[in-house]
Design a protein around this motif. Structure first.
Motif, PDB file in Angstrom:
ATOM      1  N   LEU A 207       0.816  -1.215   0.000  1.00 50.96           N
ATOM      2  CA  LEU A 207       0.000   0.000   0.000  1.00 50.96           C
ATOM      3  C   LEU A 207       0.851   1.266   0.000  1.00 50.96           C
ATOM      4  O   LEU A 207       0.467   2.281  -0.580  1.00 50.96           O
ATOM      5  N   VAL A 208       2.028   1.199   0.650  1.00 53.94           N
ATOM      6  CA  VAL A 208       2.889   2.385   0.749  1.00 53.94           C
ATOM      7  C   VAL A 208       3.811   2.504  -0.455  1.00 53.94           C
ATOM      8  O   VAL A 208       3.914   3.584  -1.069  1.00 53.94           O
ATOM      9  N   ARG A 209       4.481   1.425  -0.817  1.00 55.12           N
ATOM     10  CA  ARG A 209       5.520   1.480  -1.847  1.00 55.12           C
ATOM     11  C   ARG A 209       5.019   1.228  -3.267  1.00 55.12           C
ATOM     12  O   ARG A 209       5.503   1.848  -4.217  1.00 55.12           O
TER      13      ARG A 209
ATOM     14  N   GLU B 265       1.499   8.051   1.992  1.00 51.49           N
ATOM     15  CA  GLU B 265       2.897   8.439   1.899  1.00 51.49           C
ATOM     16  C   GLU B 265       3.651   7.998   3.154  1.00 51.49           C
ATOM     17  O   GLU B 265       3.106   8.098   4.261  1.00 51.49           O
ATOM     18  N   PRO B 266       4.889   7.501   3.006  1.00 50.32           N
ATOM     19  CA  PRO B 266       5.676   7.162   4.202  1.00 50.32           C
ATOM     20  C   PRO B 266       6.016   8.411   4.996  1.00 50.32           C
ATOM     21  O   PRO B 266       6.108   9.512   4.447  1.00 50.32           O
ATOM     22  N   VAL B 267       6.189   8.242   6.299  1.00 51.04           N
ATOM     23  CA  VAL B 267       6.497   9.361   7.181  1.00 51.04           C
ATOM     24  C   VAL B 267       7.978   9.688   7.079  1.00 51.04           C
ATOM     25  O   VAL B 267       8.826   8.791   7.022  1.00 51.04           O
ATOM     26  N   SER B 268       8.277  10.988   7.025  1.00 47.10           N
ATOM     27  CA  SER B 268       9.673  11.414   7.003  1.00 47.10           C
ATOM     28  C   SER B 268      10.301  11.134   8.368  1.00 47.10           C
ATOM     29  O   SER B 268       9.886  11.701   9.384  1.00 47.10           O
ATOM     30  N   MET B 269      11.281  10.233   8.368  1.00 48.83           N
ATOM     31  CA  MET B 269      11.852   9.793   9.636  1.00 48.83           C
ATOM     32  C   MET B 269      13.325   9.429   9.442  1.00 48.83           C
ATOM     33  O   MET B 269      13.680   8.672   8.540  1.00 48.83           O
TER      34      MET B 269
END
Length: 349
Positions: free
Chosen positions: A68-70, A76-80
């Protein structure tokens, strides 16, 4: 009248949607609990491998989350940063894996109804750990409320017909680890402005859970599964069970996001009573009068706790509105004073 009617329709629609979210969450939570009990209980499906079951859930959830994310770019993935991941997400993943492992293990030894009674201790654990880590302020009335909940659970345990010490230890351990995880989310993630929805949460946390669970699995369950050559992986049973677990994570986000965490707590009490009734009437677990009396006491304590949280939330919202009104009034006065001084300067010129 028409305008008033439209407002009423909007409010009614919002109420109906809230009840729908609650019903979906109760149904999925109910289903996952009963399904796990069915798989793990020796008198039912008879597959008593809680670590393996938890790993199946995490593998399924992690795979779907990654897709679902990639792949599908659903969220969108969280900036971490890597530092934040290892210092914040990894400890939370470790606590989550321990909580799930111990919670699933308890179903082998205890009835569904008694496990729900023990789960009433969750507010006690969260508040106690929050006070210990200075995330909650100590209050005598709140602590007295926590003691009343604990007393009710103790009475319920005293009246339990199938009391198993090891099962109780496992479930209490699961409650402690889950409460610590909830507090750590506030400390490690919320304080840093990081917010994870269920999909991104599983995207980051599920792989950690798999890594942590693999160690006890290799030492405890893998040798037994290796010797048990008669076992065949049932894709229908484990696939639908894992799908329910994934859907439950989404339902939690839907319920909390569209209503509040307090609504979920209240809905959890309703779910527990439904599970106790189901356990007694369908699974034929023994529920004694002392069980019900003790859980009734704990239920009253939890209900009062939720009521107190609701009143505090309302007071906070009211104070916020007052502060905003004061700030708005201050800005208006400043604007008027500014206009007045401007007019005086024009007159002097």
């Amino acid at each position: 009248m028409g305008k008033g009617g439209s407002v009423s329709d909007g409010v009614m629609k919002k109420i109906l949607l809230s009840y729908t979210y609650v019903a979906i969450w109760i149904f999925l939570s109910f289903t996952v609990i009963v399904y796990n009990k069915y798989i793990l209980d020796k008198k039912m499906y008879n597959w008593p491998f809680p670590i393996s079951l938890t790993m199946i859930h995490m593998s399924f959830c992690a795979t779907l989350a990654i897709l679902l994310v990639r792949v599908f770019k659903f969220v969108e993935p969280v900036s971490m940063s890597r530092e934040v991941y290892f210092s914040s997400v990894v400890p939370i993943g470790a606590l989550y894996s321990l909580s799930l492992w111990l919670s699933n293990s308890a179903y082998i030894y205890l009835s569904v109804s008694f496990i729900q009674m023990l789960k009433a201790l969750m507010p006690v654990a969260v508040y106690s750990i929050g006070v210990g880590l200075r995330k909650e302020s100590y209050k005598n009335d709140t602590m007295f409320n926590m003691l009343s909940i604990s007393m009710g659970v103790a009475v319920a345990a005293y009246g339990e017909a199938r009391f198993d010490t090891w099962g109780v230890i496992l479930q209490l351990g699961a409650v402690a680890f889950e409460a610590t995880r909830l507090v750590m989310i506030q400390i490690l993630l919320t304080s840093k402005g990081i917010s994870l929805n269920p999909i991104t949460s599983l995207y980051y946390v599920a792989p950690c859970c798999l890594v942590f669970l693999s160690v006890p699995w290799i030492l405890v369950e893998y040798p037994i599964l290796k010797e048990n050559s008669s076992f065949h992986f049932d894709f229908v049973i484990f696939g639908t069970n894992s799908l329910c677990a994934f859907a439950l994570n989404l339902a939690v986000f839907l319920l909390v996001g569209k209503t509040s965490a307090l609504t979920m707590n209240v809905a959890g009490v309703v779910k527990d009573w439904l599970l106790i009734a189901f356990s007694w009437s369908v699974i034929k677990d023994t529920v004694t009068p002392i069980n019900l009396f003790g859980y009734g006491l704990a239920f009253l304590g939890v209900a009062y706790y939720n009521h107190s949280k609701l009143q505090a939330l309302k007071a906070k919202e009211a104070q916020k509105k007052v502060t905003q009104a004061d700030e708005e009034t201050g800005r208006l006065l400043e604007d008027r004073e500014g206009d007045g001084s401007g007019k005086r300067n024009d007159q002097q010129n």
